[in-house]
Motif scaffolding. Structure first.
Motif, PDB file in Angstrom:
ATOM      1  N   ALA A 162      11.775  12.804   0.467  1.00 44.65           N
ATOM      2  CA  ALA A 162      13.004  12.376  -0.190  1.00 44.65           C
ATOM      3  C   ALA A 162      13.074  10.862  -0.048  1.00 44.65           C
ATOM      4  N   GLY A 163      13.550  10.204  -1.061  1.00 44.09           N
ATOM      5  CA  GLY A 163      13.615   8.744  -1.021  1.00 44.09           C
ATOM      6  C   GLY A 163      13.848   8.210  -2.404  1.00 44.09           C
ATOM      7  N   GLY A 164      13.213   7.119  -2.733  1.00 44.48           N
ATOM      8  CA  GLY A 164      13.379   6.548  -4.059  1.00 44.48           C
ATOM      9  C   GLY A 164      12.489   5.347  -4.228  1.00 44.48           C
ATOM     10  N   GLY A 165      12.429   4.849  -5.437  1.00 47.68           N
ATOM     11  CA  GLY A 165      11.621   3.681  -5.727  1.00 47.68           C
ATOM     12  C   GLY A 165      10.539   4.007  -6.738  1.00 47.68           C
ATOM     13  N   ILE A 166      10.121   2.990  -7.458  1.00 48.28           N
ATOM     14  CA  ILE A 166       9.127   3.131  -8.514  1.00 48.28           C
ATOM     15  C   ILE A 166       7.957   2.204  -8.228  1.00 48.28           C
ATOM     16  N   VAL A 180       1.677   9.440  -8.788  1.00 46.42           N
ATOM     17  CA  VAL A 180       3.062   9.604  -9.228  1.00 46.42           C
ATOM     18  C   VAL A 180       3.696   8.231  -9.384  1.00 46.42           C
ATOM     19  N   ALA A 181       4.646   8.138 -10.288  1.00 51.47           N
ATOM     20  CA  ALA A 181       5.341   6.873 -10.525  1.00 51.47           C
ATOM     21  C   ALA A 181       6.332   6.574  -9.409  1.00 51.47           C
ATOM     22  N   GLU A 182       6.794   7.605  -8.718  1.00 46.14           N
ATOM     23  CA  GLU A 182       7.796   7.447  -7.671  1.00 46.14           C
ATOM     24  C   GLU A 182       7.138   7.429  -6.299  1.00 46.14           C
ATOM     25  N   ASP A 183       7.734   6.690  -5.361  1.00 48.80           N
ATOM     26  CA  ASP A 183       7.215   6.724  -3.995  1.00 48.80           C
ATOM     27  C   ASP A 183       8.002   7.695  -3.132  1.00 48.80           C
ATOM     28  N   GLY A 184       8.961   8.374  -3.716  1.00 48.23           N
ATOM     29  CA  GLY A 184       9.749   9.399  -3.042  1.00 48.23           C
ATOM     30  C   GLY A 184      10.623  10.075  -4.079  1.00 48.23           C
ATOM     31  N   VAL A 185      11.210  11.201  -3.712  1.00 52.89           N
ATOM     32  CA  VAL A 185      12.079  11.942  -4.636  1.00 52.89           C
ATOM     33  C   VAL A 185      13.492  11.387  -4.504  1.00 52.89           C
ATOM     34  N   ALA A 186      13.957  10.716  -5.543  1.00 56.99           N
ATOM     35  CA  ALA A 186      15.278  10.092  -5.516  1.00 56.99           C
ATOM     36  C   ALA A 186      16.382  11.147  -5.401  1.00 56.99           C
ATOM     37  N   PRO A 187      17.522  10.804  -4.794  1.00 53.79           N
ATOM     38  CA  PRO A 187      18.628  11.760  -4.682  1.00 53.79           C
ATOM     39  C   PRO A 187      18.994  12.333  -6.043  1.00 53.79           C
ATOM     40  N   GLY A 188      19.029  13.641  -6.133  1.00 48.66           N
ATOM     41  CA  GLY A 188      19.392  14.327  -7.368  1.00 48.66           C
ATOM     42  C   GLY A 188      18.309  14.377  -8.433  1.00 48.66           C
ATOM     43  N   VAL A 193       2.843  -0.145 -11.315  1.00 49.42           N
ATOM     44  CA  VAL A 193       1.473   0.042 -11.788  1.00 49.42           C
ATOM     45  C   VAL A 193       1.232   1.500 -12.165  1.00 49.42           C
ATOM     46  N   SER A 194       1.587   2.429 -11.268  1.00 51.16           N
ATOM     47  CA  SER A 194       1.409   3.856 -11.569  1.00 51.16           C
ATOM     48  C   SER A 194       2.290   4.280 -12.732  1.00 51.16           C
ATOM     49  N   ALA A 195       3.540   3.786 -12.750  1.00 49.48           N
ATOM     50  CA  ALA A 195       4.451   4.138 -13.843  1.00 49.48           C
ATOM     51  C   ALA A 195       3.889   3.659 -15.177  1.00 49.48           C
ATOM     52  N   ALA A 196       3.328   2.444 -15.209  1.00 50.63           N
ATOM     53  CA  ALA A 196       2.756   1.925 -16.456  1.00 50.63           C
ATOM     54  C   ALA A 196       1.522   2.721 -16.868  1.00 50.63           C
ATOM     55  N   THR A 197       0.693   3.120 -15.901  1.00 45.90           N
ATOM     56  CA  THR A 197      -0.503   3.920 -16.204  1.00 45.90           C
ATOM     57  C   THR A 197      -0.103   5.251 -16.828  1.00 45.90           C
ATOM     58  N   ILE A 198       0.891   5.909 -16.226  1.00 44.94           N
ATOM     59  CA  ILE A 198       1.354   7.208 -16.731  1.00 44.94           C
ATOM     60  C   ILE A 198       2.012   7.049 -18.101  1.00 44.94           C
ATOM     61  N   PHE A 240       0.815  -1.213   0.000  1.00 43.88           N
ATOM     62  CA  PHE A 240       0.000   0.000   0.000  1.00 43.88           C
ATOM     63  C   PHE A 240       0.844   1.256   0.000  1.00 43.88           C
ATOM     64  N   ALA A 241       2.093   1.181   0.393  1.00 45.24           N
ATOM     65  CA  ALA A 241       2.913   2.363   0.574  1.00 45.24           C
ATOM     66  C   ALA A 241       3.893   2.589  -0.564  1.00 45.24           C
ATOM     67  N   ILE A 242       3.751   1.870  -1.662  1.00 50.12           N
ATOM     68  CA  ILE A 242       4.745   1.958  -2.725  1.00 50.12           C
ATOM     69  C   ILE A 242       4.675   3.288  -3.466  1.00 50.12           C
ATOM     70  N   ALA A 243       3.538   3.636  -3.994  1.00 44.74           N
ATOM     71  CA  ALA A 243       3.442   4.840  -4.825  1.00 44.74           C
ATOM     72  C   ALA A 243       2.653   5.916  -4.123  1.00 44.74           C
ATOM     73  N   GLY A 244       2.939   7.157  -4.514  1.00 48.21           N
ATOM     74  CA  GLY A 244       2.173   8.261  -3.967  1.00 48.21           C
ATOM     75  C   GLY A 244       0.863   8.445  -4.712  1.00 48.21           C
TER      76      GLY A 244
END
Length: 195
Positions: free
Chosen positions: A158-162, A40-48, A165-170, A20-24
């Motif tokens: 801040a974080g990271g990860g994709i 959003v496709a990301e579950d956090g803002v990756a470094p940089g 499901v959301s990434a494919a939808t977008i 449940f906590a993967i994507a925003g």
């Protein structure tokens, strides 16, 4: 036995939590005609990271429609104010190819059932947390037209990860965005350079 059940329930909840906590996703806006949320496709803002892939996801109830960027003689395109967002430099909002439909005897262009509008968010401060605040105005129509206003908010740490499901939808929605002449020329040049 009760203690065992409580421990089992806690363990089960902890093991399911990452799903449940993967994507925003924002909390949904719901009305009798529509449900809307930011994804959003990301579950956090990756470094940089300087950009985020997002989408405005709409699910319309049977018989309801909303409009494309050039809606025709009847209808209005969506309007979104992002000014209350934090760590957002620029937002590129895109429109997937629409359907043709008749409303009030006039041909129009828009969407029924469901649509995701792809959004590319450029960050002011790469890699830092983001707060997306979208004040959305839509016109949705069935036998009548109803102006609909909503505010959707989504905070990303801040974080990271994709989230696949959301990434494919977008990505699917982005693939349905018609290319204008300049974009088509760039895409053609990129394909030629890659080949």
């Amino acid at each position: 036995m009760i203690r065992f059940l409580r421990l089992f329930t806690l363990f089960a909840a902890m093991s399911v939590w990452p799903a449940f906590a993967i994507a925003g996703q924002s909390e949904p806006f719901t009305s009798p005609a529509i449900e809307a949320r930011l994804i959003v496709a990301e579950d956090g803002v990756a470094p940089g990271a300087a950009y985020l892939s997002a989408g405005l996801q709409l699910t319309l109830k049977d018989g309801w429609k909303t409009y494309w960027r050039s809606p025709g003689e009847v209808g209005l395109p969506p309007e979104i104010d992002w000014s209350a967002s934090r760590n957002v430099a620029e937002v590129a909002f895109q429109y997937p190819a629409p359907q043709r439909f008749r409303a009030f005897g006039i041909e129009n262009f828009g969407y029924s059932k469901a649509v995701t509008f792809p959004i590319r968010v450029a960050l002011d401060d790469p890699g830092k947390p983001v707060s997306l605040v979208a004040a959305v105005s839509l016109l949705i129509c069935s036998d009548i037209c109803v102006p609909t206003d909503m505010t959707l908010t989504l905070d990303l740490p801040a974080g990271g990860g994709i989230d696949r499901v959301s990434a494919a939808t977008i990505a699917d929605a982005a693939a349905r965005v018609p290319l204008d002449a300049a974009s088509a020329e760039i895409a053609s040049a990129s394909a030629f350079a890659a080949g």
